[in-house]
Design an enzyme around this catalytic site. Structure first.
Site, mmCIF file in Angstrom:
data_model
loop_
_atom_site.group_PDB
_atom_site.id
_atom_site.type_symbol
_atom_site.label_atom_id
_atom_site.label_comp_id
_atom_site.label_asym_id
_atom_site.label_seq_id
_atom_site.Cartn_x
_atom_site.Cartn_y
_atom_site.Cartn_z
ATOM 1 N N SER A 7 -8.940 52.841 22.171
ATOM 2 C CA SER A 7 -10.263 52.278 21.311
ATOM 3 C C SER A 7 -10.507 51.044 21.373
ATOM 4 O O SER A 7 -11.807 50.572 21.285
ATOM 5 C CB SER A 7 -9.683 52.511 19.737
ATOM 6 O OG SER A 7 -9.419 53.824 19.659
ATOM 7 N N MET A 57 0.746 53.108 31.249
ATOM 8 C CA MET A 57 1.077 51.582 31.451
ATOM 9 C C MET A 57 1.410 50.804 30.351
ATOM 10 O O MET A 57 2.163 49.982 30.667
ATOM 11 C CB MET A 57 0.168 50.961 32.176
ATOM 12 C CG MET A 57 -0.033 51.569 33.847
ATOM 13 S SD MET A 57 1.353 51.277 34.726
ATOM 14 C CE MET A 57 1.594 49.719 34.618
ATOM 15 N N ASP A 58 0.785 51.163 29.141
ATOM 16 C CA ASP A 58 1.083 50.333 28.088
ATOM 17 C C ASP A 58 2.583 50.767 27.641
ATOM 18 O O ASP A 58 3.352 49.617 27.297
ATOM 19 C CB ASP A 58 0.156 50.550 26.819
ATOM 20 C CG ASP A 58 0.072 52.399 26.587
ATOM 21 O OD1 ASP A 58 0.496 53.110 27.443
ATOM 22 O OD2 ASP A 58 -0.335 52.464 25.603
ATOM 23 N N ILE A 95 -9.741 46.629 23.289
ATOM 24 C CA ILE A 95 -9.311 45.640 24.142
ATOM 25 C C ILE A 95 -8.698 44.521 23.369
ATOM 26 O O ILE A 95 -9.388 43.594 22.752
ATOM 27 C CB ILE A 95 -10.305 45.188 25.037
ATOM 28 C CG1 ILE A 95 -11.189 46.277 25.840
ATOM 29 C CG2 ILE A 95 -9.909 44.361 26.128
ATOM 30 C CD1 ILE A 95 -12.288 46.004 26.663
ATOM 31 N N THR A 140 -8.032 60.376 -4.175
ATOM 32 C CA THR A 140 -7.996 61.124 -2.759
ATOM 33 C C THR A 140 -7.616 59.782 -1.493
ATOM 34 O O THR A 140 -6.901 60.183 -0.618
ATOM 35 C CB THR A 140 -9.431 61.629 -2.270
ATOM 36 O OG1 THR A 140 -9.797 62.774 -3.301
ATOM 37 C CG2 THR A 140 -9.390 62.037 -0.974
#
Length: 249
Positions: free
Chosen positions: A10, A101-102, A12, A181
């Site tokens: 999502s 890779m992360d 960088i 909620t």
């Protein structure tokens, strides 16, 4: 100075560091390639000499970002790629190239810091856990939806669940049963994350007793920090591994 990039699903995450002493000159989180270039360019008196990237994006998207960086800053980006073994850690996947890779770099960084068995819990768009034994064997791990995905799914598929980010933040002032909620959803999702983390901790204890180090990283690590007081919070753990995978002079 070196530009380091962690290109997630999502966002960088970026930072600029001095080569000699790894002092951080600047950093942040952006949601587009163009925003990244703008923020880095805005740093006064920064002259980049190199760039290293870890990316879970497609090859085409990563190549496009590298081209943009070359055009904007006249440096060639070095991209981390999967390997079977590095820095004493052996990739535990049957097909080592399929390990994100992360996750791989976080495991490298954690083993380097722990000097022994370690559990890495990374809480971002996805919640991830990886286990590395004292002799450097990556034993595998787990992936499930993180806080953003859980929240998004409930908002998308449940018509009556609608609230803004400010309400979500206020709802996390405690974890008592929700009386609205937004409180019920936000607190329920946090408890799911904490349950995920607790389960990983128990798995590690079965494997190693108490002889291991727990690392917490990722944008939502603070949400489970109080539940895992023994954990080391290392926000830039992936960058620790990235420096090992892509050394730059």
């Amino acid at each position: 100075m070196i530009l380091e990039l962690d290109c997630g699903n999502s966002f960088i995450k970026w930072r600029v560091i001095h080569v000699a002493d790894a002092v951080i000159e600047g950093g942040g989180i952006v949601d587009s390639d163009q925003a990244l270039v703008a923020e880095v360019a805005a740093l006064a008196s920064v002259r980049l000499t190199g760039c290293r990237i870890v990316s879970v994006r497609s090859e085409e998207e990563t190549d496009a970002l590298c081209a943009l960086i070359a055009q904007a800053f006249a440096v060639q980006a070095k991209v981390a790629h999967p390997v079977r073994e590095m820095a004493g850690v052996r990739n535990g996947y049957d097909d080592y190239q399929r390990l994100g890779m992360d996750r791989w770099l976080a495991a490298l960084g954690a083993f380097h810091l722990a000097k022994g068995a370690c559990l890495v819990i990374d809480l971002g768009t996805a919640a991830k856990a990886d286990f590395v034994s004292a002799d450097g064997e990556h034993l595998g791990g787990y992936i499930c939806p993180g806080m953003p995905l859980m929240r998004s799914q409930l908002r998308t598929h449940t018509r009556r669940i609608r609230y803004d980010d400010a309400s979500a933040e206020r709802a996390l002032s405690s974890l008592s049963p929700g009386r609205s909620t937004v409180e019920a959803v936000e607190r329920g999702c946090v408890l799911m994350l904490q349950g995920f983390a607790y389960t990983q901790l128990e798995q590690a204890r079965v494997l190693w007793g108490e002889e291991f180090t727990v690392f917490l990283t990722g944008g939502d690590a603070p949400l489970v920090r109080a539940a895992l007081p023994q954990a080391r919070v290392v926000p830039d753990l992936v960058f620790v591994g990235l420096a090992m995978a892509c050394p730059l002079d």
